[in-house]
Design a protein around this motif. Structure first.
Motif, PDB file in Angstrom:
ATOM      1  N   ALA A  54       0.818  -1.212   0.000  1.00  0.00           N
ATOM      2  CA  ALA A  54       0.000   0.000   0.000  1.00  0.00           C
ATOM      3  C   ALA A  54       0.856   1.268   0.000  1.00  0.00           C
ATOM      4  O   ALA A  54       0.319   2.371   0.008  1.00  0.00           O
ATOM      5  N   GLY A  55       2.174   1.118   0.019  1.00  0.00           N
ATOM      6  CA  GLY A  55       3.066   2.275   0.015  1.00  0.00           C
ATOM      7  C   GLY A  55       3.318   2.872   1.385  1.00  0.00           C
ATOM      8  O   GLY A  55       3.843   3.965   1.506  1.00  0.00           O
ATOM      9  N   GLU A  56       2.974   2.131   2.427  1.00  0.00           N
ATOM     10  CA  GLU A  56       3.167   2.623   3.793  1.00  0.00           C
ATOM     11  C   GLU A  56       4.521   2.144   4.319  1.00  0.00           C
ATOM     12  O   GLU A  56       4.888   0.990   4.138  1.00  0.00           O
ATOM     13  N   SER A  57       5.234   3.009   4.986  1.00  0.00           N
ATOM     14  CA  SER A  57       6.536   2.633   5.541  1.00  0.00           C
ATOM     15  C   SER A  57       6.449   2.240   7.020  1.00  0.00           C
ATOM     16  O   SER A  57       7.358   1.608   7.550  1.00  0.00           O
ATOM     17  N   GLY A  62      12.227  -0.708  11.426  1.00  0.00           N
ATOM     18  CA  GLY A  62      13.181  -1.728  11.857  1.00  0.00           C
ATOM     19  C   GLY A  62      13.942  -2.349  10.698  1.00  0.00           C
ATOM     20  O   GLY A  62      14.662  -3.317  10.885  1.00  0.00           O
ATOM     21  N   THR A  63      13.763  -1.778   9.503  1.00  0.00           N
ATOM     22  CA  THR A  63      14.557  -2.220   8.361  1.00  0.00           C
ATOM     23  C   THR A  63      15.465  -1.078   7.933  1.00  0.00           C
ATOM     24  O   THR A  63      15.131   0.088   8.099  1.00  0.00           O
ATOM     25  N   ARG A  64      16.593  -1.441   7.397  1.00  0.00           N
ATOM     26  CA  ARG A  64      17.525  -0.425   6.894  1.00  0.00           C
ATOM     27  C   ARG A  64      17.323  -0.246   5.393  1.00  0.00           C
ATOM     28  O   ARG A  64      16.695  -1.088   4.746  1.00  0.00           O
ATOM     29  N   PRO A  65      17.838   0.810   4.798  1.00  0.00           N
ATOM     30  CA  PRO A  65      17.690   1.029   3.364  1.00  0.00           C
ATOM     31  C   PRO A  65      18.425  -0.050   2.548  1.00  0.00           C
ATOM     32  O   PRO A  65      19.453  -0.573   2.970  1.00  0.00           O
ATOM     33  N   CYS A  96       7.565  -6.143   3.367  1.00  0.00           N
ATOM     34  CA  CYS A  96       8.237  -4.879   3.088  1.00  0.00           C
ATOM     35  C   CYS A  96       9.051  -5.002   1.795  1.00  0.00           C
ATOM     36  O   CYS A  96       9.950  -5.844   1.710  1.00  0.00           O
ATOM     37  N   TYR A  97       8.730  -4.165   0.821  1.00  0.00           N
ATOM     38  CA  TYR A  97       9.347  -4.233  -0.502  1.00  0.00           C
ATOM     39  C   TYR A  97      10.330  -3.105  -0.725  1.00  0.00           C
ATOM     40  O   TYR A  97      10.119  -1.979  -0.269  1.00  0.00           O
ATOM     41  N   THR A  98      11.382  -3.420  -1.467  1.00  0.00           N
ATOM     42  CA  THR A  98      12.337  -2.432  -1.947  1.00  0.00           C
ATOM     43  C   THR A  98      12.550  -2.721  -3.429  1.00  0.00           C
ATOM     44  O   THR A  98      12.113  -3.756  -3.932  1.00  0.00           O
TER      45      THR A  98
END
Length: 156
Positions: A54-57, A62-65, A96-98
């Motif tokens: 949904a595009g929410e961070s 708790g995740t790094r880039p 969580c997607y990157t």
């Protein structure tokens, strides 16, 4: 009644004498084959901060880039999986997607969308600046939680 018992006994004996294909496939799994992806020329991180679908961070706190070495590690250790495995066996709601854009040494370009919590990715070819409809599904068991910081709670 006696005929029914004899028929059941015959089926049981046949099952032990002629094991099914499913039973034969329970032998120890062979060593995992390596599936190298083409040599990477460059990596451009296009979505470094993890977000859910949904595009929410917020769910990805708790995740790094995402970094270039993460992309290279994922590609080096992943193996192809089919769409069913990607959507059924390795799909996590709220993952969580990157994303990164990859240029291979042979000139091809693709987008790699990594699902951090599942350790999966979709490698989508880019032709004439547009992503193609079909892509290659990948899974990297070692890469599950690739971007997790030490105090991040795993998703449920």
């Amino acid at each position: 009644m006696a005929l029914k018992r004899h028929a059941i006994a015959a089926l049981c004996i046949a099952a032990h004498l002629f094991p099914s294909h499913a039973q034969e496939s329970k032998s120890p799994a062979p060593a995992r084959k390596s599936y190298p992806v083409a040599a990477v020329a460059s990596v451009e991180i296009t979505r470094p901060a993890a977000q859910n679908a949904a595009g929410e961070s917020a769910p990805c706190v708790g995740t790094r880039p995402l970094a270039e070495q993460d992309v290279r590690r994922f590609l080096a250790h992943s193996r192809p999986i089919d769409r069913r495995a990607y959507l059924h066996d390795h799909f996590l709601t709220g993952d969580c997607y990157t994303e990164a854009r990859i240029r291979f040494k042979d000139g091809r370009v693709a987008t790699l969308g990594i699902a951090n919590d599942a350790g999966t990715a979709l490698l989508t070819p880019v032709v004439a600046g547009k992503e193609q409809a079909s892509g290659r599904y990948l899974h990297c068991a070692r890469c599950t939680g690739l971007l997790d910081l030490p105090d991040r709670e795993p998703p449920k």
